[in-house]
Every structure is written in structure tokens, then in C-alpha cells.
Design an enzyme around this catalytic site. Structure first.
Site, short mmCIF file in Angstrom:
data_model
loop_
_atom_site.label_atom_id
_atom_site.label_comp_id
_atom_site.label_asym_id
_atom_site.label_seq_id
_atom_site.Cartn_x
_atom_site.Cartn_y
_atom_site.Cartn_z
N ASP A 1 11.95 9.25 -10.66
CA ASP A 1 11.82 8.76 -9.28
C ASP A 1 12.73 7.55 -9.04
O ASP A 1 12.31 6.55 -8.46
CB ASP A 1 10.37 8.40 -8.98
CG ASP A 1 10.06 8.38 -7.48
OD1 ASP A 1 10.86 8.94 -6.70
OD2 ASP A 1 9.03 7.80 -7.09
N GLU B 1 0.85 -1.19 0.00
CA GLU B 1 0.00 0.00 0.00
C GLU B 1 0.88 1.23 0.00
O GLU B 1 1.65 1.47 0.94
CB GLU B 1 -0.92 0.01 1.22
CG GLU B 1 -1.84 1.22 1.26
CD GLU B 1 -2.88 1.15 2.36
OE1 GLU B 1 -3.53 2.18 2.62
OE2 GLU B 1 -3.06 0.06 2.95
N GLY B 2 0.82 2.00 -1.08
CA GLY B 2 1.61 3.22 -1.19
C GLY B 2 0.76 4.44 -0.88
O GLY B 2 -0.36 4.33 -0.37
N GLY B 3 1.30 5.62 -1.19
CA GLY B 3 0.58 6.84 -0.90
C GLY B 3 -0.71 6.97 -1.68
O GLY B 3 -1.72 7.47 -1.18
N LYS C 1 -2.06 -3.55 -9.87
CA LYS C 1 -1.87 -2.22 -9.29
C LYS C 1 -3.07 -1.35 -9.64
O LYS C 1 -3.49 -1.30 -10.80
CB LYS C 1 -0.59 -1.57 -9.81
CG LYS C 1 -0.30 -0.20 -9.20
CD LYS C 1 1.06 0.34 -9.63
CE LYS C 1 1.37 1.66 -8.94
NZ LYS C 1 2.70 2.19 -9.30
#
Length: 276
Positions: A127, A15-17, A36
Site C-alpha cells: 500500500d 479516522e480512517g476506514g 492506533k
């Protein structure tokens, strides 16, 4: 959620931002996959949706052995990707404290080769950092997370700089100007961390770090200061990547040529991080 079309959801893997990644089973092709998608609360958020659709658009056009493979893009929207059993570099280096410096050349080469592939196609990743490099249990290396990626010449206005500040190039912090050379800077910080287990600079606070970095006031010691086994060649190479002047940084092609000349026999070395 238990199913998505022919895919059976096995577990929530990450779980990302702004996104969720599920481990799933593809019944038709008899293989594990990663799914995703945006978090439910962000599917109507314009900025988050734009980043996700941008990632989908870029990933569907590329295929490289060191970049995560996308099998399918759904309308939800969501992406069906290859499942990689392993860890990201940050977990391996920092949390599990495994020394990967002996695999520096194969890691630097594989990551650099992925960046070179992107730059040759006019794509800037924006990134590059250890969290976005996966190393499988079999030693495969994959660059992931293209949410901030963009095609060269396109400008994406943002209210604030996105990306992890310690890996972001000074010119991006100052002017929001990204280029292949800003990817090179991030790559250099990653390589410094790979050689030493630490970042090339410290500051009393994140805000002070940003200020000093943007104003080019940080003092950077060569990697050999922290790791005496680092050669003069690697000191020179890594410091050239994190030069605060973009024009002084080499291109990724030049970096690969230097790595090949210095250690061609090493770049194909199998990465066995579980035994490190």
C-alpha cells in the site's frame, strides 16, 4: 475515552476506514505518542481484526529510521507508536500545493531505503502511496500503515482487491498477485507524482481506469512532459518502475544504486517543506 493505561488521550488525530489514531501523552516516558486501534464497530469484524493483528505482528519485528516506530502492542488490540508532527505527502503535494520536486532525491532515497529494508526481510508493504508517507516538520520521512503488508510467499485471500487503485500494479488488479515488483510499481507512481504533481495516467472513470490499467492499455507520458526540468535519467528511471511487465521493473536495490550514482550528494539533503 480519556485514558488508556498510563497514556492520557489528548485528541483524535485521524479516522480512517477501519481505524482510529489518537494523539496521547505517555506519562512514564514523558513524550507524545500515537495510539492506533480499530474502530469500536469493527473489533468483532474478522477481516478488519485480521488486518490489524497482521499489522501489529509485522511492525513489532522491524525497526528502521524511515518506518514508523512501534513502542508497544496492547491486548485490546492497540498499538503505541511514535508521534510524528507533520503532514503526509498527499496533503503537502495536492492540498497544500507545495512543490517538493527539489527534494526528489532525498525523498526517493529515504522511501526507497525503507522499501529495501522490508524486501530484504521478505515483507511486501502492498500500500505504498503518498498518503502513507509522513514528512515531519523537521524533515524526517516515515513509511506508515502496514495493514495490507504480508510476508513473501504467504497468500491472503480477499473478496476484492484492497489498496488505492491508481497505485496498485496491473498484475495485482488482474490476478491478485503481489510481490516486491508490485511494491516497485506503487513506488514508481508515487515518484511520478512527486516530480509532476499529477498521476501518470488519466481515465474517464475509476472503473475505466482499472480496466485500462489491468489490460495495459494506458498511455504513460514521461515526467518531463509535465515538468520540463526533469532529467532524461529520471524519465528513464521512473518509467522503468511503472512498466506494466513486472519482470521489466528493477529491484529496489537497483533503484537505490542508480540514485546513488546519479546524485549521491543530494540524497542526504535536508527536507524543509514548510519553506517551499
Amino acid at each position: 475515552m480519556k485514558e488508556l493505561g498510563r497514556y492520557k488521550i489528548l485528541e483524535k488525530a485521524y479516522e480512517g476506514g477501519s481505524s482510529l489514531i489518537y494523539k496521547a501523552w505517555d506519562e512514564e516516558n514523558r513524550r507524545q505518542v500515537a495510539i492506533k486501534m480499530l474502530k469500536p464497530g469493527l473489533q468483532s469484524d474478522r477481516s478488519a481484526l485480521k488486518d490489524f493483528l497482521n499489522e501489529c505482528e509485522i511492525l513489532k519485528t522491524i525497526e528502521h529510521q524511515n518506518i514508523v516506530k512501534v513502542y508497544e502492542i496492547g491486548r485490546t488490540p492497540h498499538m503505541i507508536m511514535e508521534w510524528i508532527e507533520g503532514r503526509n505527502l498527499k496533503n503537502i503535494i495536492v492540498r497544500e500545493r507545495i512543490d517538493l520536486s527539489r527534494y526528489f532525491f532525498p525523498l526517493a532515497w529515504k522511501i526507497g531505503d525503507a522499501i529495501n529494508y522490508l524486501h530484504n526481510r521478505g515483507i511486501i508493504h502492498n500500500d505504498i502511496k503518498p498518503e502513507n508517507i509522513l514528512v515531519s516538520l523537521e524533515g524526517e520521512v516515515k513509511l506508515i500503515d502496514f495493514a495490507l503488508a504480508m510476508r513473501k510467499g504467504l497468500f491472503r485471500w480477499r473478496k476484492k482487491i484492497k489498496g488505492t487503485p491508481v497505485y496498485v500494479a496491473p498484475e495485482v488488479l488482474l490476478k491478485g498477485k503481489t510481490s516486491e515488483k508490485s511494491d516497485i510499481f506503487s513506488y514508481g507512481v508515487l515518484l511520478y507524482e512527486l516530480l509532476t504533481g499529477r498521476l501518470p495516467y488519466n481515465a474517464e472513470s475509476p472503473k475505466l481506469l482499472l480496466t485500462k490499467k489491468a489490460e495495459s492499455k494506458l498511455r504513460i507520458l514521461p515526467p518531463s512532459y509535465h515538468n520540463p526540468s526533469v532529467s532524461p535519467f529520471l524519465d528513464r528511471l521512473v518509467l522503468s518502475l511503472i512498466d506494466f511487465s513486472p519482470s521489466s521493473r528493477p529491484t529496489i536495490r537497483e533503484v537505490l544504486l542508480e540514485l546513488g550514482r546519479e546524485a549521491l550528494s543530494e540524497v542526504g539533503k535536508k527536507i524543509e517543506w514548510r519553506e517551499a
